[in-house]
Design a protein around this motif. Structure first.
Motif, PDB file in Angstrom:
ATOM      1  N   THR A  11      40.462  17.328 -28.841  1.00  0.00           N
ATOM      2  CA  THR A  11      39.182  16.811 -28.107  1.00  0.00           C
ATOM      3  C   THR A  11      37.929  18.050 -28.138  1.00  0.00           C
ATOM      4  OG1 THR A  11      39.840  17.522 -25.933  1.00  0.00           O
ATOM      5  CG2 THR A  11      40.074  15.180 -26.622  1.00  0.00           C
ATOM      6  N   LEU A  12      38.578  19.282 -28.652  1.00  0.00           N
ATOM      7  CA  LEU A  12      37.579  20.454 -28.514  1.00  0.00           C
ATOM      8  C   LEU A  12      36.757  20.271 -29.830  1.00  0.00           C
ATOM      9  CD1 LEU A  12      39.928  23.268 -27.183  1.00  0.00           C
ATOM     10  CD2 LEU A  12      37.692  22.313 -25.987  1.00  0.00           C
ATOM     11  N   THR A  13      36.930  19.512 -30.583  1.00  0.00           N
ATOM     12  CA  THR A  13      36.013  19.229 -31.719  1.00  0.00           C
ATOM     13  C   THR A  13      34.633  19.276 -31.420  1.00  0.00           C
ATOM     14  OG1 THR A  13      36.062  16.925 -32.029  1.00  0.00           O
ATOM     15  CG2 THR A  13      37.598  18.330 -33.374  1.00  0.00           C
ATOM     16  N   GLY A  14      33.912  18.780 -30.460  1.00  0.00           N
ATOM     17  CA  GLY A  14      32.600  18.449 -30.037  1.00  0.00           C
ATOM     18  C   GLY A  14      32.179  19.859 -29.469  1.00  0.00           C
ATOM     19  N   ALA A  15      32.931  20.415 -28.578  1.00  0.00           N
ATOM     20  CA  ALA A  15      32.555  21.643 -27.749  1.00  0.00           C
ATOM     21  C   ALA A  15      32.543  22.776 -29.067  1.00  0.00           C
ATOM     22  CB  ALA A  15      33.577  21.901 -26.900  1.00  0.00           C
ATOM     23  N   LEU A  46      30.993  16.966 -37.551  1.00  0.00           N
ATOM     24  CA  LEU A  46      30.207  17.132 -36.221  1.00  0.00           C
ATOM     25  C   LEU A  46      29.504  18.238 -36.148  1.00  0.00           C
ATOM     26  CD1 LEU A  46      33.091  16.084 -33.412  1.00  0.00           C
ATOM     27  CD2 LEU A  46      31.324  14.637 -34.517  1.00  0.00           C
ATOM     28  N   VAL A  47      29.836  19.259 -37.129  1.00  0.00           N
ATOM     29  CA  VAL A  47      28.891  20.495 -37.372  1.00  0.00           C
ATOM     30  C   VAL A  47      27.635  20.147 -38.109  1.00  0.00           C
ATOM     31  CG1 VAL A  47      28.777  22.812 -38.333  1.00  0.00           C
ATOM     32  CG2 VAL A  47      30.692  22.300 -37.245  1.00  0.00           C
ATOM     33  N   ALA A  48      27.511  19.146 -39.001  1.00  0.00           N
ATOM     34  CA  ALA A  48      26.625  18.745 -39.709  1.00  0.00           C
ATOM     35  C   ALA A  48      25.658  17.997 -38.624  1.00  0.00           C
ATOM     36  CB  ALA A  48      26.923  17.813 -40.827  1.00  0.00           C
ATOM     37  N   THR A  49      26.538  17.247 -37.814  1.00  0.00           N
ATOM     38  CA  THR A  49      25.458  16.416 -36.882  1.00  0.00           C
ATOM     39  C   THR A  49      24.947  17.436 -35.967  1.00  0.00           C
ATOM     40  OG1 THR A  49      27.252  14.605 -36.873  1.00  0.00           O
ATOM     41  CG2 THR A  49      25.812  14.573 -35.158  1.00  0.00           C
TER      42      THR A  49
END
Lengths: 244, 209
Positions: A11-15, A46-49
């Motif tokens: 779940t840390l992908t977003g952070a 997510l980084v691209a987002t």
């Protein structure tokens, strides 16, 4: 990272993508990324987002900044993460043959840092590194194609081609008198175009990096006066079709 | 030598090969990836074009986070020089040029934000809750930009908590712990909201994953 944290490390992908992890956690997460292909894929998206969020925050940069950046880059050396040393490229062994061995022997990680050189010195270093890096890129290209042919006067020539770039290499050529040199040509329907004077042969192998070549082109090698000729003046000792 | 090839072939006009890289002309339509590839070869005009393409975004992201114009300019300038310096390492297989550059800009700004004193001050502010939620501010800025509409619309589709988590983290440079503190929400919840929020944004913006 404690065991209680590891189960939700995904779940840390977003952070991570928003740079919201403190340094220590970020490093731990990056280690985890190394072992988790699905995380890497999610993180990439997510980084691209997050970057798209950034694009939306655009604001005109101060005009003076442009001047300063452009004047500064002239004193900032570009890093060369992977380059081939020209001396190695000149080795007489058939280095095209063993791309992995070549990779191991040619790759040289340069010191990273801001280097400020005298203009000419920097330029020369840049040129050599760029050429070496381009040669490496062609020789290491997984889709590269190769062709080798004997040179009529002795020795052989090899061309390695990837996309529209190619590296020519010739070894074992008879050494020419000091007022003569081997000159390389790209031959197309319009005729022969000089790719440069490569040297006198002998113990030193010849090589040249060339760009914008077509697979229908051929490479030709002739013996010319040491300053080179505008058009070939002798019968080529080698005419090498680009590898299909 | 001409005879070797020209014998039974039609002589056609072909562009002359130039030994020094003489690639196709650059223009506004040249992709940032192409420009970056040229920058990696030390091509200054390509860098100028790339600068004109991305400087406002780099500056915008940095200023959004740092607020202080002078400091923002300093950091944005560092980022652009870093783009020049490390263009040789850009790998198009791993993401777009714009993502690469903006990620660099964001990290630099974050580093600045989190450097010792700044970070201390900020913690104080966080502790005292003298903070204004960032969303309206973001939307206002976003509206001035071409991509604004999509970002605004997509942000609007998030739950409040998702949106606040994402904007506080990305635009304001808070850590997820700080976000949790600001929003008075458990850490685990903020982590998942950040992730869920970004996933929704990704899908809404059609970012390929």
């Amino acid at each position: 990272m404690s065991p209680s944290d590891t189960h939700d490390v995904h779940t840390l992908t977003g952070a991570y993508a928003t740079d919201a992890l403190p340094e220590a956690e970020r490093r731990a997460f990056e280690e985890h990324l190394g072992d988790c292909p699905s995380c890497r894929q999610e993180v990439a998206g997510l980084v691209a987002t997050a970057a798209r969020l950034g694009v939306a925050a655009a604001a005109p940069a101060p005009p003076a900044m442009r001047e300063r950046v452009l004047s500064q880059i002239s004193t900032v050396r570009q890093v060369s993460p992977v380059v081939a040393r020209l001396e190695d490229v000149r080795a007489d062994i058939p280095w095209f043959r063993q791309p992995l061995a070549v990779a191991a022997s040619l790759l040289l990680v340069l010191t990273i840092g801001l280097g400020v050189f005298a203009a000419t010195e920097r330029q020369r270093a840049n040129d050599a590194e760029q050429t070496a890096a381009r040669i490496t890129a062609v020789v290491m290209d997984p889709d590269r194609r190769e062709a080798t042919q004997p040179v009529s006067s002795g020795g052989s020539g090899t061309v390695v081609m990837a996309d529209d770039r190619a590296v020519f290499h010739a070894a074992g050529l008879p050494e020419l008198p000091s007022d003569r040199a081997y000159q390389l040509w790209r031959i197309d329907k319009a005729g022969a175009h000089s790719l440069g004077v490569l040297g006198r042969g002998g113990d030193r192998s010849l090589q040249q990096f060339v760009e914008h070549v077509d697979s229908a082109d051929k490479l030709g090698l002739t013996v010319e006066p040491s300053a080179g000729s505008k058009a070939p003046t002798t019968t080529p000792v080698l005419v090498l079709p680009m590898p299909a | 030598m001409r005879a070797a090839t020209a014998s039974n072939e039609t002589v056609a006009h072909m562009p002359l090969l130039r030994r020094v890289p003489a690639p196709p002309a650059l223009n506004e339509r040249t992709s940032p990836e192409e420009l970056l590839a040229r920058v990696a070869l030390g091509d200054v005009p390509a860098f100028e074009l790339l600068y004109d393409r991305v400087a406002s975004t780099v500056f915008g992201v940095v200023r959004r986070m740092l607020r202080d114009p002078a400091q923002s300019e300093e950091v944005a300038q560092e980022v652009m020089i870093e783009v020049w310096r490390t263009a040789t390492r850009f790998d198009a297989d791993r993401g777009s040029a714009s993502t690469w550059i903006l990620t660099m800009a964001h990290r630099r700004a974050i580093d600045r934000v989190r450097s010792s004193q700044a970070s201390h001050d900020r913690e104080q502010r966080v502790a005292h809750r003298d903070h204004t939620p960032a969303y309206d501010d973001v939307v206002e800025q976003v509206e001035t930009h071409l991509d604004a509409e999509q970002v605004r619309r997509c942000l609007g589709q998030l739950t409040d908590l998702q949106r606040e988590s994402v904007t506080l983290a990305y635009y304001n440079g808070h850590t997820y712990r700080e976000v949790a503190e600001l929003l008075d929400t458990p850490l685990g919840t903020v982590k998942t909201r950040l992730r869920d929020g970004l996933i929704r944004l990704r899908d809404c913006m059609g970012v390929e994953s």
